[in-house]
Design a protein around this motif. Structure first.
Motif, mmCIF file in Angstrom:
data_model
loop_
_atom_site.group_PDB
_atom_site.id
_atom_site.type_symbol
_atom_site.label_atom_id
_atom_site.label_comp_id
_atom_site.label_asym_id
_atom_site.label_seq_id
_atom_site.Cartn_x
_atom_site.Cartn_y
_atom_site.Cartn_z
ATOM 1 N N ILE A 43 15.825 12.842 7.664
ATOM 2 C CA ILE A 43 16.236 11.605 7.279
ATOM 3 C C ILE A 43 16.496 10.851 8.566
ATOM 4 C CG2 ILE A 43 18.848 12.240 7.171
ATOM 5 C CD1 ILE A 43 19.264 10.016 5.089
ATOM 6 N N THR B 95 14.662 7.496 4.405
ATOM 7 C CA THR B 95 15.621 8.168 3.848
ATOM 8 C C THR B 95 14.929 9.758 3.513
ATOM 9 O OG1 THR B 95 15.006 7.348 1.632
ATOM 10 C CG2 THR B 95 17.100 6.703 2.936
ATOM 11 N N GLY C 124 21.682 6.334 -1.840
ATOM 12 C CA GLY C 124 21.583 6.203 -0.370
ATOM 13 C C GLY C 124 20.567 5.037 -0.246
ATOM 14 N N HIS D 24 24.916 -1.456 3.769
ATOM 15 C CA HIS D 24 23.887 -1.223 3.541
ATOM 16 C C HIS D 24 22.803 -2.479 3.222
ATOM 17 C CE1 HIS D 24 25.370 2.688 3.155
ATOM 18 N NE2 HIS D 24 23.715 3.443 2.889
ATOM 19 N N GLY E 81 19.332 5.750 7.817
ATOM 20 C CA GLY E 81 19.491 6.215 6.344
ATOM 21 C C GLY E 81 20.862 6.928 5.975
ATOM 22 N N SER E 82 21.099 6.872 4.706
ATOM 23 C CA SER E 82 22.321 7.696 4.044
ATOM 24 C C SER E 82 21.528 8.205 2.867
ATOM 25 C CB SER E 82 23.575 6.631 3.804
ATOM 26 O OG SER E 82 23.100 5.886 2.535
ATOM 27 N N ASP E 83 22.278 9.304 2.441
ATOM 28 C CA ASP E 83 21.879 9.886 1.088
ATOM 29 C C ASP E 83 22.804 11.265 0.896
ATOM 30 O OD1 ASP E 83 20.900 11.184 -0.849
ATOM 31 O OD2 ASP E 83 18.680 12.032 0.298
ATOM 32 N N ASP F 139 18.075 2.597 -1.455
ATOM 33 C CA ASP F 139 16.933 3.292 -1.842
ATOM 34 C C ASP F 139 16.917 3.779 -3.287
ATOM 35 O OD1 ASP F 139 15.611 2.408 0.320
ATOM 36 O OD2 ASP F 139 15.599 4.162 1.518
#
Length: 375
Positions: free
Chosen positions: A310, A314, A235, A198, A242-244, A202
């Protein structure tokens, strides 16, 4: 560290995006789109200005016209290096000149335009003065689904971001929790997300014990204790996408009541996921998850929407919430994250990013959704 697998989007990719955006704007009755620095500009052109300043930078899109990027002359060399630059015309302006007059010449004098939500009021007011017959609406309100449907290359990046978040969870579950501050575990999450590729983190929510009843608790100085339920929600962006994910862990053995609440949320999350299919309304996902929690007697403690879109950010449309009747389309990506929040006691949230497929949905997070015991 996980190696970068960023897709090399080409000028043709960006040209297709700009053409689609201009065409969609026309179909919505707009004269065009005005895109300021931010995620929309990056998605449409591959260009992120080196700094956000008071100098006007604006992409002008209109059906039947070549895209034009208005930029300060001192930043034009950077703009020319953007992957999407060959698909547009660059129009620079120098300090001392009026950039709004130059931009006005590109606009329909009586047109209604969609403009980036994050455009500066300084620029919008100046455009209104330069083109007094024009009017404006926010880009999100006018074209909320502009970036919602991901292509194959974007889905590959979304999948990689989800895998990186999963790898982070698999490591964080093995670090010490008891006797450490929430902020220390949050720092571990930040470090691990970056280790797994990453470039931006965030959020790293670590909400222990009663703090778990606040869905957006900021990790603080509370010392995590044995017997605590701990909500982890973290995330960011990996290779621009994005990741979350959220998982709830328990420090030591949980009580039967804690297990029961966690089981209800897990069942609700599964129900929300099972509701994902092309043509279903966004609100159907919310309804499916919420029904499980309400039927178990905890409806008043599920206090937020079930999910959000997303992509290059995010949080973006579409939203899985009652009243959102927009249909799901293959390629959409969004969270499914029901929760139960018991004031003064604890909270539970379980979250996966899901993409819509041709016949249902696919999770981009695959770590266990069972209650994990940590030390």
């Amino acid at each position: 560290m996980t190696g970068s697998t960023a897709a090399s989007f080409t000028a043709d990719d960006y040209r297709a995006r700009m053409e689609r955006a201009a065409r969609t704007a026309a179909e919505a009755g707009l004269a065009g789109l005005l895109v300021a620095p931010g995620p929309d500009l990056v998605w449409l052109t591959g260009y992120a200005p080196p700094a956000v300043t008071e100098r006007l930078t604006l992409l002008v899109l209109a059906a039947g016209q070549d895209p034009v990027l208005v930029v300060p002359a001192l930043e034009a060399p950077d703009a020319q290096k953007a992957a999407g630059a060959p698909a547009l015309t660059l129009r620079d302006w120098t300090d001392g000149k009026d950039p709004y007059a130059a931009t006005a010449a590109l606009l329909d004098a009586s047109g209604r335009f969609g403009i980036s939500d994050n455009a500066w009021a300084l620029h919008l007011l100046a455009l209104q003065q330069a083109v007094p017959g024009s009017s404006y609406t926010s880009l999100t309100e006018a074209l909320p689904m502009l970036r919602a449907v991901k292509d194959a290359a974007e889905l590959e990046l979304m999948t990689a971001a989800g895998a990186a978040a999963d790898a982070t969870f698999e490591e964080i579950r093995n670090v010490p929790f008891a006797g450490r501050r929430e902020s220390e575990v949050a720092a571990d999450l930040d470090r691990l997300l970056r280790r797994h590729g990453h470039e931006t983190v965030d959020f790293t929510i670590v909400a222990s014990g009663p703090n778990g009843a606040n869905p957006h608790h900021e990790a603080g100085d509370r010392v995590i204790e044995r017997g605590d339920m701990v909500v982890l929600d973290f995330g960011g962006l990996k290779d621009g996408y994005g990741s979350d994910t959220s998982r709830t862990v328990h420090v030591g053995e949980p009580t039967d009541a804690e297990r029961r609440v966690h089981d209800i949320v897990r069942e609700a999350q599964e129900a929300g996921f099972r509701a994902v299919r092309p043509g279903a309304a966004c609100q159907d996902v919310d309804r499916a998850a919420r029904a499980v929690i309400a039927d178990a007697g905890y409806g008043e403690y599920f206090i937020h929407r079930t999910g959000h879109g997303i992509g290059v950010t995010t949080h973006e449309p579409p939203y899985m919430i009652e009243g959102e009747e927009r249909p799901l389309v293959p390629g959409m990506c969004f969270s499914v994250e029901p929760g139960i929040y018991l004031p003064g006691r604890f909270g539970v949230r379980i979250e996966d990013i899901v993409t819509v497929t041709e016949d249902g949905g696919r999770r981009l997070n695959t770590t266990s959704r069972e209650l994990v015991i940590v030390e």
